[in-house]
Design a protein around this motif. Structure first.
Motif, short mmCIF file in Angstrom:
data_model
loop_
_atom_site.label_atom_id
_atom_site.label_comp_id
_atom_site.label_asym_id
_atom_site.label_seq_id
_atom_site.Cartn_x
_atom_site.Cartn_y
_atom_site.Cartn_z
N LEU A 1 0.85 -1.18 0.00
CA LEU A 1 0.00 0.00 0.00
C LEU A 1 0.89 1.23 0.00
CD1 LEU A 1 -2.63 -0.94 2.74
CD2 LEU A 1 -2.70 -1.44 0.29
N SER A 2 0.41 2.28 -0.64
CA SER A 2 1.12 3.55 -0.57
C SER A 2 0.12 4.67 -0.40
CB SER A 2 1.98 3.77 -1.81
OG SER A 2 1.18 3.81 -2.97
N CYS A 3 0.59 5.75 0.18
CA CYS A 3 -0.26 6.91 0.44
C CYS A 3 0.58 8.16 0.29
CB CYS A 3 -0.85 6.82 1.85
SG CYS A 3 -1.77 8.26 2.38
N THR A 4 0.18 9.02 -0.62
CA THR A 4 0.91 10.25 -0.88
C THR A 4 0.12 11.44 -0.35
OG1 THR A 4 1.93 9.29 -2.83
CG2 THR A 4 1.94 11.69 -2.67
N ALA A 5 0.82 12.29 0.37
CA ALA A 5 0.20 13.46 0.97
C ALA A 5 0.79 14.75 0.40
CB ALA A 5 0.40 13.43 2.48
N ALA A 6 0.10 15.82 0.61
CA ALA A 6 0.66 17.12 0.27
C ALA A 6 1.87 17.38 1.19
CB ALA A 6 -0.39 18.21 0.47
N PRO A 7 2.87 18.12 0.73
CA PRO A 7 4.08 18.30 1.52
C PRO A 7 3.82 18.83 2.94
CG PRO A 7 4.44 19.08 -0.70
CD PRO A 7 2.98 18.72 -0.61
N ASP A 8 2.96 19.79 3.08
CA ASP A 8 2.70 20.34 4.41
C ASP A 8 1.98 19.33 5.31
OD1 ASP A 8 2.07 23.78 3.36
OD2 ASP A 8 3.92 22.67 3.76
N THR A 9 1.23 18.45 4.72
CA THR A 9 0.54 17.42 5.49
C THR A 9 1.50 16.36 5.96
OG1 THR A 9 -1.49 17.81 4.24
CG2 THR A 9 -1.33 15.73 5.42
N TYR A 10 2.47 16.05 5.12
CA TYR A 10 3.43 14.99 5.43
C TYR A 10 4.46 15.44 6.46
CZ TYR A 10 7.32 11.77 4.55
OH TYR A 10 8.34 10.86 4.69
N ARG A 11 4.97 16.60 6.27
CA ARG A 11 6.15 17.05 7.01
C ARG A 11 5.93 17.15 8.50
NH1 ARG A 11 6.57 21.71 4.68
NH2 ARG A 11 7.45 20.80 2.78
N GLY A 12 6.82 16.48 9.27
CA GLY A 12 6.81 16.62 10.72
C GLY A 12 5.66 15.94 11.43
N ASN A 13 4.91 15.15 10.73
CA ASN A 13 3.72 14.54 11.34
C ASN A 13 3.86 13.03 11.52
OD1 ASN A 13 2.17 16.88 11.74
ND2 ASN A 13 1.55 16.88 9.59
N CYS A 14 2.83 12.46 12.11
CA CYS A 14 2.75 11.02 12.33
C CYS A 14 1.93 10.40 11.20
CB CYS A 14 2.10 10.75 13.69
SG CYS A 14 1.79 9.00 14.01
N ALA B 1 -0.13 0.35 11.92
CA ALA B 1 1.27 0.75 12.00
C ALA B 1 1.37 2.27 11.88
CB ALA B 1 2.09 0.09 10.89
N SER B 2 2.41 2.80 12.51
CA SER B 2 2.64 4.25 12.47
C SER B 2 4.13 4.51 12.30
CB SER B 2 2.15 4.89 13.77
OG SER B 2 0.78 4.63 14.00
N ILE B 3 4.43 5.68 11.73
CA ILE B 3 5.82 6.07 11.56
C ILE B 3 5.93 7.59 11.67
CG2 ILE B 3 5.63 6.13 9.03
CD1 ILE B 3 8.56 5.16 8.92
N ASP B 4 6.93 8.05 12.38
CA ASP B 4 7.19 9.48 12.44
C ASP B 4 7.83 9.93 11.13
OD1 ASP B 4 8.02 9.23 15.90
OD2 ASP B 4 6.32 10.30 15.03
N ALA B 5 7.23 10.92 10.51
CA ALA B 5 7.76 11.41 9.24
C ALA B 5 9.17 11.94 9.39
CB ALA B 5 6.85 12.49 8.68
N ALA B 6 9.45 12.56 10.55
CA ALA B 6 10.75 13.17 10.75
C ALA B 6 11.81 12.15 11.14
CB ALA B 6 10.65 14.27 11.80
N GLY B 7 11.62 11.42 12.20
CA GLY B 7 12.65 10.53 12.72
C GLY B 7 12.57 9.10 12.23
N GLY B 8 11.42 8.72 11.68
CA GLY B 8 11.28 7.38 11.15
C GLY B 8 11.00 6.30 12.17
N LYS B 9 10.75 6.66 13.42
CA LYS B 9 10.45 5.64 14.42
C LYS B 9 9.12 4.99 14.08
CE LYS B 9 10.28 4.78 19.39
NZ LYS B 9 11.22 3.64 19.26
N THR B 10 9.08 3.66 14.24
CA THR B 10 7.90 2.92 13.83
C THR B 10 7.20 2.25 15.01
OG1 THR B 10 9.25 0.96 13.38
CG2 THR B 10 8.85 2.47 11.54
N TYR B 11 5.93 2.00 14.82
CA TYR B 11 5.10 1.35 15.83
C TYR B 11 4.16 0.39 15.11
CZ TYR B 11 6.58 5.54 18.34
OH TYR B 11 7.33 6.56 18.90
N TYR B 12 3.94 -0.79 15.70
CA TYR B 12 3.07 -1.78 15.10
C TYR B 12 2.17 -2.40 16.16
CZ TYR B 12 6.55 -1.76 11.31
OH TYR B 12 7.40 -1.39 10.30
#
Length: 130
Positions: free
Chosen positions: A20-33, A49-60
């Motif tokens: 699966l892929s999901c593309t967001a607008a830059p302002d929506t993506y940046r710095g968010n979960c 699952a979750s991932i921090d856009a900035a640091g890349g930390k993941t949660y499942y």
């Protein structure tokens, strides 16, 4: 208006894989979960699952650990979900969602928190047959 464009999904036999892929607008993506949720028929929507856009930390969630991988590509403002060893219980509508800030602030909250503090994608069907 926030656009989260999802793609991928489909039907596969148990043991197979889907992306699966999901593309967001830059302002929506940046710095968010960045998140993937799912909702099976007759069940509540749950975080997968979750991932921090900035640091890349993941949660499942426990049921997908070792089988699913969430990742992101900042150059494309896109979050991915690689699903391996799929099971019939994985059958659901999958939703991309963005929440403001860090994932650690949200991972213990119910899916409804996205209604108040985030944005949903339109959903994409994943069907796993036995």
């Amino acid at each position: 208006q926030v656009d989260l464009m999802e793609s991928g999904g489909g039907s596969v036999q148990a043991g197979g894989s889907l992306n699966l892929s999901c593309t967001a607008a830059p302002d929506t993506y940046r710095g968010n979960c960045l998140n993937w949720f799912r909702q099976a028929a007759g069940k509540e929507r749950e975080r997968v699952a979750s991932i921090d856009a900035a640091g890349g930390k993941t949660y499942y969630i426990d049921s997908v650990k070792g089988r699913f991988t969430i990742s992101r590509d900042a150059s494309k403002n896109t979050v991915f979900l690689r699903m391996n060893s799929l099971k019939p219980d994985d059958t659901a509508m999958y939703y991309c969602a963005v929440l403001q800030g860090h994932c650690l602030d949200w991972i213990r909250r119910a899916a409804s928190i996205v209604d108040e503090f985030g944005y949903w994608g339109q959903g994409i069907q994943v069907t796993v047959s036995s």
